[in-house]
Scaffold this motif. Structure first.
Motif, PDB file in Angstrom:
ATOM      1  N   UNK A  99       0.867  -1.175   0.000  1.00 49.37           N
ATOM      2  CA  UNK A  99       0.000   0.000   0.000  1.00 49.37           C
ATOM      3  C   UNK A  99       0.905   1.226   0.000  1.00 49.37           C
ATOM      4  N   UNK A 100       0.524   2.206  -0.793  1.00 50.51           N
ATOM      5  CA  UNK A 100       1.380   3.392  -0.859  1.00 50.51           C
ATOM      6  C   UNK A 100       0.527   4.638  -1.013  1.00 50.51           C
ATOM      7  N   UNK A 101       1.152   5.762  -0.688  1.00 47.68           N
ATOM      8  CA  UNK A 101       0.455   7.041  -0.824  1.00 47.68           C
ATOM      9  C   UNK A 101       1.424   8.051  -1.410  1.00 47.68           C
ATOM     10  N   UNK A 102       1.027   8.613  -2.542  1.00 47.22           N
ATOM     11  CA  UNK A 102       1.863   9.666  -3.119  1.00 47.22           C
ATOM     12  C   UNK A 102       1.499  10.984  -2.454  1.00 47.22           C
ATOM     13  N   UNK A 103       2.451  11.900  -2.407  1.00 48.48           N
ATOM     14  CA  UNK A 103       2.229  13.174  -1.720  1.00 48.48           C
ATOM     15  C   UNK A 103       0.925  13.801  -2.194  1.00 48.48           C
ATOM     16  N   UNK A 104       0.040  14.076  -1.234  1.00 46.30           N
ATOM     17  CA  UNK A 104      -1.212  14.728  -1.570  1.00 46.30           C
ATOM     18  C   UNK A 104      -2.225  13.821  -2.243  1.00 46.30           C
ATOM     19  N   UNK A 105      -1.904  12.540  -2.365  1.00 47.53           N
ATOM     20  CA  UNK A 105      -2.820  11.651  -3.075  1.00 47.53           C
ATOM     21  C   UNK A 105      -3.509  10.657  -2.145  1.00 47.53           C
ATOM     22  N   UNK A 106      -4.297   9.817  -2.740  1.00 49.71           N
ATOM     23  CA  UNK A 106      -4.994   8.759  -2.023  1.00 49.71           C
ATOM     24  C   UNK A 106      -4.063   7.571  -1.820  1.00 49.71           C
ATOM     25  N   UNK A 107      -4.437   6.712  -0.915  1.00 44.94           N
ATOM     26  CA  UNK A 107      -3.692   5.471  -0.762  1.00 44.94           C
ATOM     27  C   UNK A 107      -4.042   4.541  -1.920  1.00 44.94           C
ATOM     28  N   UNK A 108      -3.045   3.859  -2.451  1.00 50.07           N
ATOM     29  CA  UNK A 108      -3.337   2.893  -3.507  1.00 50.07           C
ATOM     30  C   UNK A 108      -2.512   1.633  -3.260  1.00 50.07           C
ATOM     31  N   UNK A 109      -2.724   0.642  -4.088  1.00 53.76           N
ATOM     32  CA  UNK A 109      -2.041  -0.641  -3.892  1.00 53.76           C
ATOM     33  C   UNK A 109      -1.195  -0.966  -5.111  1.00 53.76           C
ATOM     34  N   UNK A 110      -0.118  -1.693  -4.874  1.00 55.66           N
ATOM     35  CA  UNK A 110       0.764  -2.095  -5.978  1.00 55.66           C
ATOM     36  C   UNK A 110       1.202  -3.535  -5.731  1.00 55.66           C
ATOM     37  N   UNK A 111       0.813  -4.444  -6.600  1.00 56.01           N
ATOM     38  CA  UNK A 111       1.229  -5.841  -6.415  1.00 56.01           C
ATOM     39  C   UNK A 111       2.712  -6.024  -6.764  1.00 56.01           C
ATOM     40  N   UNK A 112       3.338  -6.974  -6.132  1.00 56.00           N
ATOM     41  CA  UNK A 112       4.738  -7.271  -6.450  1.00 56.00           C
ATOM     42  C   UNK A 112       4.930  -8.770  -6.580  1.00 56.00           C
ATOM     43  N   UNK A 113       5.924  -9.154  -7.348  1.00 57.29           N
ATOM     44  CA  UNK A 113       6.369 -10.551  -7.332  1.00 57.29           C
ATOM     45  C   UNK A 113       7.518 -10.715  -6.347  1.00 57.29           C
ATOM     46  N   UNK A 114       8.467  -9.777  -6.459  1.00 62.19           N
ATOM     47  CA  UNK A 114       9.579  -9.753  -5.494  1.00 62.19           C
ATOM     48  C   UNK A 114       9.671  -8.335  -4.954  1.00 62.19           C
TER      49      UNK A 114
END
Lengths: 557, 557
Positions: A99-114
């Motif tokens: 889960x991540x949040x860019x400055x001033x933005x909403x929280x979003x999700x990013x899948x990873x393999x590694x």
């Protein structure tokens, strides 16, 4: 679908991991996330930016050939997407999703393999009132450096808390800008954890000569002031300060890893195996956030350094991309330049070796850093630590105005390969007068170590001699230098017999009494011990390192 | 009766052997004989005495603390009798007796129990007419130096024969005094036997920039002149010279040993075992007169150096006095400073490794000697040589204005312990910006070596690229630097695509044709190779060391 490798942290370790992952797997999607706005900078350069030695921030963020490593560089050259000002708020290991949040933005999700954690470390901030006031600084990020530069004006006073590597480098940076610096260290010496006391004394002497006020054995208990810190309360006194720099060390950034349930090691940093794999096989860690193995003790250690971060980033990047690489560990090498003195260590100090249960022998060897007749030769003091019995070299410390780095590098290599004093003494090092003596100081130190380990040479530390003098022990302190040297600087109570006259004046000395011989560096002292031994004297030792290693004259100057 | 140990030769090895014998056996009678009048001087300092860098001869004959090592010093301090101006004329091994003649005296005999030969080496003097004329000099003894100093006046011209270590050091010494120097070397490069050609080219560039005329591939065939040499005939030309310096190397002084029937080794120097015992168990040899073992090849070598002489003197002295010590061998480390360039090697060069039958891989790595952003950073070029298959490091060469000595010392240590490229790449070297980059040039070179050994990186030498261009081979030479760098210095016929644009401009390149990429130092070149590999290009290599290692621009400037 191509594999997605996500790297959290875009400085030394993270940037290296991403670049190496790309070379290992040309098809993978590689994303690097960083909460800051600057990426891939040399954090080790920050004190030099504060001092204006490095004028332009871009220099800290460039490759050696002058290409700025920005987002565009990573995208175009490395084929790596970098997202700055992006805070990772959590890791869902089951879903393999961050889960991540860019400055001033909403929280979003990013899948990873590694996933590669390169979250770095942060300055340790003591839990004291007023520590967050605006004139209290740390020295880690470029943002820190910019703020500190603005306030570090000539005539200001600064109190630096912690006399480790960063504290000392910052002391030089500020003093050079005309700031009056007071260095406050809780332990009773500079560079605790890096150098033994008598080697640290060489550094202390130089730092004081530059006008820095040094307060050792002095714990900070509070900050007084309103709106900003006005005095630092330490060791019972109040130190007025226009600005305060916190440099008591760094702690690894492990919050994300801990919340995700990854194993944290005994050192408090993220636990990894030799592939830099965490307790989750799809997650790697590298750089300042993870611990590593000390190759001399075999124990886990937390020693964050840019050099280690780069090596680890390479290994983590290769492995995350499906390759195979390992990182064996470190031997605790570190070095600093402060004013005109160079000081550092590799392997274990005497105190570290004792703490780990080694049976220890030491040698103190002061000598010029090149042929003594070559112009520009400067003194360095070496302290070599070896294990009795095996003769294995455990560590080297070096300090002085001359070239200490190359003796440390040769010793670091020797220690890595478990060299004995015998092997160290026979190294075929690069010799010509501009680079060293025909018998390099390191070779001399190894020879003395062999003499000591075999019982031919018997040393006694300056500290022990000092104690004996203070306790009024019944012994003879014998100075075998020339009358001129004796007159210039000496130790009260010493008897003078120059070495050249010793064989003729033996009857002036009692055969059964304890005799401690000293000279300038301890070569004549050892010679004298051998002469007295041969003449049947019962109890003769020489003072390790001679008067050059007698630190007490440096105190309270 | 006490044992008598006789040492022949009172310089580095002999003086050390005598001192160490005394410490090992306090009762022995120790006699040192030398045919010269100066003893225990640093012969390596002679070029610096010629140049007036070292003003006072005494500095060359002093201990590091300033005590002059004269006969009185040896007698009073060491308990060793030194007899100068004493020529040993023969060794009677059956009687254990040497014959000697003091200056102006009769021949006499001196019995020994143990004998140490430290007879040193002499400059090789070619068998040419007029070679004994009074303006032809060698650079070995203090007597040589005094004569040469008198003649080396501003405006004079000197021809130095031999571009080895001594030849180059002497070139700097004379040029610095205003003498016009021509350096004549039979082989086609400077420092043959020390450096591979492309590393020697770095030295040649600097030497030429200082105004020295360099003639390589130029054999001396005669000296012309009456009463004194006026011209040197070399390579078909006549070189006018007010003075001539012979520096084509040294030969071991083995006449005494040979006449006494001691075994002489394949190198022409005295054969010794690891105890430095000659073929006679009562006779030892040490220093420039004996051969030793090369620890990389296992072969016997003759590599006379002051550093080795000191180590060997110690071992010979201990053993002659009844102790036990061994000398393992050397790895061929040597270094020199000439003008503002430092250059040296350890282990094997590429050409040496090939000659010994190794399957060799090489890396050329140019980089600054400290963090590129740190003021005073200077370039150095490293050439690393490893064995394919095992990955074992065989040698390192280094040249440039920056600190090459510490990379050589670390590599010398690693090579001694048979380190692999993998082990070299993980060394925990001393890092802070004033001392190196976070990834030291040596670590980078080891990483590139790993990439090459594993087949990930494919290099091609500058020499091979030059040949391909000259032969008109059908290939693409691709410059991936910036347009600015490309405009500044380049290779004719190269196509420019800056690395940052390469991924977008792949269609400009034919997939099946051979492509050789280059940049400044070869990091971008390697990156480009990986990008092209991944895009399916069939035959891509990068030029080792980039434009920094392209030596041809240095020629005929």
């Amino acid at each position: 679908m191509n594999k997605r490798i996500v790297v959290i942290g875009a400085n030394a370790a993270g940037a290296k991991a991403a670049a190496k992952a790309r070379r290992t797997d040309p098809k993978a999607e590689i994303v690097v996330l960083d909460r800051g706005s600057f990426i891939s900078y040399g954090a080790c350069g920050i004190p030099y930016y504060v001092s204006d030695t490095v004028k332009d921030l871009k220099e800290l963020m460039s490759t050696p050939v002058g290409v700025v490593r920005d987002r565009n560089f990573f995208s175009k050259v490395k084929g790596v997407a970098v997202r700055t000002n992006t805070e990772v708020t959590g890791i869902d290991r089951l879903q393999k999703m961050i889960r991540l949040r860019e400055a001033g933005g909403e929280e979003s999700a990013l899948p990873y393999d590694k996933l590669v954690l390169a979250t770095g470390s942060s300055p340790f901030v003591p839990d004291l009132e007023n520590v967050s006031l605006p004139n209290v600084f740390t020295v880690k990020s470029i943002e820190d450096a910019e703020l500190l530069k603005q306030r570090a004006v000539a005539g200001a006073s600064a109190c630096i808390i912690g006399a480790g590597l960063i504290g000392l480098e910052t002391a030089e940076a500020l003093q050079g800008k005309g700031v009056q610096v007071t260095l406050v260290e809780m332990r009773d010496q500079l560079l605790p954890g890096v150098l033994d006391a008598e080697v640290a004394a060489v550094v202390e002497k130089h730092v004081k000569l530059q006008g820095v006020t040094v307060l050792t054995g002095c714990a900070v208990t509070g900050f007084a002031g309103e709106g900003k810190v006005q005095t630092v309360v330490a060791g019972g006194r109040e130190i007025a300060a226009d600005l305060v720099v916190l440099a008591p060390g760094v702690t690894p950034n492990v919050a994300l890893a801990r919340e995700a349930g990854l194993a944290i090691g005994v050192t408090g940093a993220i636990a990894v195996d030799e592939h830099l794999r965490t307790s989750d096989p799809d997650i790697y860690a590298c750089g300042d956030c993870c611990e590593t193995t000390h190759l001399v003790t075999g124990k886990k250690v937390f020693i964050p350094l840019g050099s280690t971060a780069n090596k680890q980033g390479r290994v983590a990047g290769i492995n995350a991309a499906g390759g195979e690489a390992t990182f064996a560990g470190v031997i605790g090498t570190s070095i600093l330049k402060v004013f005109n003195v160079n000081a550092g260590k590799t392997g274990l100090t005497e105190s570290e070796a004792l703490r780990h249960g080694f049976d220890v022998e030491t040698v103190i060897s002061p000598a010029p850093d090149r042929a003594h007749f070559f112009p520009g030769a400067k003194p360095i003091l070496l302290k070599l630590v070896a294990e009795r019995g095996t003769g294995r070299i455990l560590g080297l410390q070096a300090a002085g105005e001359g070239a200490v780095d190359k003796r440390l590098d040769a010793a670091a290599t020797a220690i890595t390969f478990k060299a004995s004093a015998e092997q160290l003494s026979q190294l075929d090092l690069a010799y010509a007068p501009p680079y060293g003596a025909a018998m390099d100081n390191l070779i001399v130190a190894a020879d003395i170590m062999k003499n000591k380990l075999s019982g031919h040479a018997r040393g006694i530390s300056a500290r022990e001699v000092k104690r004996k003098l203070e306790d009024g022990d019944d012994f003879i302190l014998l100075d075998v230098r020339s009358p001129a040297e004796h007159g210039e600087i000496g130790i009260a109570g010493a008897k003078l017999i120059p070495l050249g006259a010793l064989r003729e004046r033996l009857e002036e000395l009692p055969k059964e009494k304890e005799i401690v011989v000293f000279c300038k560096v301890s070569l004549r002292g050892y010679e004298a011990q051998k002469i007295l031994d041969a003449a049947g004297f019962a109890d003769v030792k020489f003072m390790d390192g001679g008067i050059m290693a007698w630190p007490y004259r440096f105190r309270d100057q």
